[in-house]
Design an enzyme around this catalytic site. Structure first.
Site, PDB file in Angstrom:
ATOM      1  N   LYS A  79       0.982  -0.838   0.231  1.00 44.31           N
ATOM      2  CA  LYS A  79      -0.185   0.057  -0.463  1.00 44.31           C
ATOM      3  C   LYS A  79       0.789   0.887   0.465  1.00 44.31           C
ATOM      4  O   LYS A  79       0.662   1.722  -0.344  1.00 44.31           O
ATOM      5  CB  LYS A  79      -1.276   0.289   1.239  1.00 44.31           C
ATOM      6  CG  LYS A  79       0.101   0.545   3.061  1.00 44.31           C
ATOM      7  CD  LYS A  79      -1.338   0.374   3.760  1.00 44.31           C
ATOM      8  CE  LYS A  79      -0.983   0.600   5.257  1.00 44.31           C
ATOM      9  NZ  LYS A  79      -0.051   0.114   5.736  1.00 44.31           N
ATOM     10  N   GLY A  80       2.492   1.294   0.347  1.00 45.59           N
ATOM     11  CA  GLY A  80       2.879   2.411   0.610  1.00 45.59           C
ATOM     12  C   GLY A  80       2.493   3.258   1.102  1.00 45.59           C
ATOM     13  O   GLY A  80       1.683   3.271   2.366  1.00 45.59           O
TER      14      GLY A  80
END
Ligand code: B12
Length: 252
Positions: free
Chosen positions: A131-132
């Site tokens: 998801k960063g």
């Protein structure tokens, strides 16, 4: 026409160059007239003069949080500002993957953790997990990177063991809590352990990150690179291929 940037600047409060700053701190005093006087005295000793207590709120027993607003006479000389410039090109995920295939001819193994008693995993997750952060995908998104995220409160021996098991090319540690310089002690302990465990040529790259690190302290802490607040996964991935690509080749 663009105006030339001045070399000497002052803080901006209400008008250009008025030198007004705001600072906050907590004193072990009650929120009364004497407490506010103590806050003004501290501000004056720090060069804020005149100082106005803009906000005061007692927090718990006999402690008060202050926000002070006032004028400083100091100038900033922009010619003397030191910054650490990025020493590697910023690559796209495709470029990172291609570089890993070309230089390693196998997946690049990354092991990450929050070490010591630190349980703030959001930062390392932002770098590692798919998801960063802020629209940038984490290292798990990169096809040629194999990511092992050990999570929170990992002891250094456990991290070293995982790095061995995963044949880590890079070890990424996060430190958010800085009370009593815990981040500095923990990172120094970690780098000393890796240096003791591995011969220099086979040691994984050691990378530390967190919002309150000074990126210039890498050498002092025994790590290869430090990343501070606002780091993106792409910066880290680009650094890894840059740093591993410039190391001597592996024995097969
Ligand atoms: C969320 C949070 C928590 C959550 C953590 C949940 C979790 N799973 O992470 C919970 C509620 C558990 C928590 C607990 C505590 N917290 Co807290 N917490 C925060 C908070 C609000 C946000 C931190 C955060 O998630 N930031 C967002 C991430 C994305 O940002 P980041 O960590 O900076 O990461 C970025 C960069 O720094 C960098 N980066 C970070 N790590 C790494 C690693 C590598 C390898 C790389 C390359 C880059 C990198 O990249 C990231 C993306 O850009 C902060 C205050 C704040 N607003 O920052 C306080 C804060 C960090 N907490 C604090 C404290 C004191 C605590 C507690 C001690 C409170 C208590 N008395 O119990 C406990 C400690 C628990 C422990 N054992 O660690 C203090 C730390 C003070 C200090 N300087 O030491 C802060 C600053 C609050 C404050 N102002 O007092 N906390």
């Amino acid at each position: 026409m663009t105006r030339a940037q001045p070399e000497l600047v002052r803080p901006y409060g209400d008008t250009t160059g008025d030198g007004m700053v705001q600072l906050s701190f907590t004193l072990p005093v009650p929120d009364d007239a004497r407490g506010q006087g103590a806050a003004r005295q501290l501000a004056a000793k720090m060069g804020v003069d005149p100082a106005l207590v803009a906000h005061a709120r007692q927090i718990g027993d006999g402690h008060t949080f202050f926000v002070v607003y006032g004028r400083v006479r100091h100038l900033v000389d922009l010619r003397e500002v030191e910054v650490r410039e990025r020493e590697f090109p910023l690559l796209s995920a495709e470029q990172v993957n291609a570089a890993v295939r070309r230089t390693l001819r196998r997946k690049l193994s990354v092991v990450g953790a929050c070490i010591g008693t630190d349980a703030h995993t959001v930062g390392i997750d932002a770098i590692l997990n798919l998801k960063g952060v802020a629209g940038h995908k984490g290292l798990e998104y990169y096809r040629e990177l194999r990511v092992t995220n050990l999570g929170a409160q990992v002891a250094v021996p456990e991290l070293v063991a995982a790095a061995r098991t995963e044949r880590a090319d890079a070890v990424l540690v996060s430190q958010v809590v800085t009370q009593r310089d815990a981040h500095l002690h923990n990172v120094s302990e970690m780098s000393a352990a890796f240096r003791a465990e591995y011969p220099a040529a086979r040691r994984p790259l050691l990378v530390a990150g967190g919002p309150r690190f000074d990126e210039r302290m890498a050498g002092q802490l025994g790590v290869d690179r430090i990343f501070g607040r606002g780091t993106t996964p792409a910066e880290v991935a680009s650094y890894l291929v840059h740093a591993l690509g410039s190391r001597p080749g592996e024995e097969s």
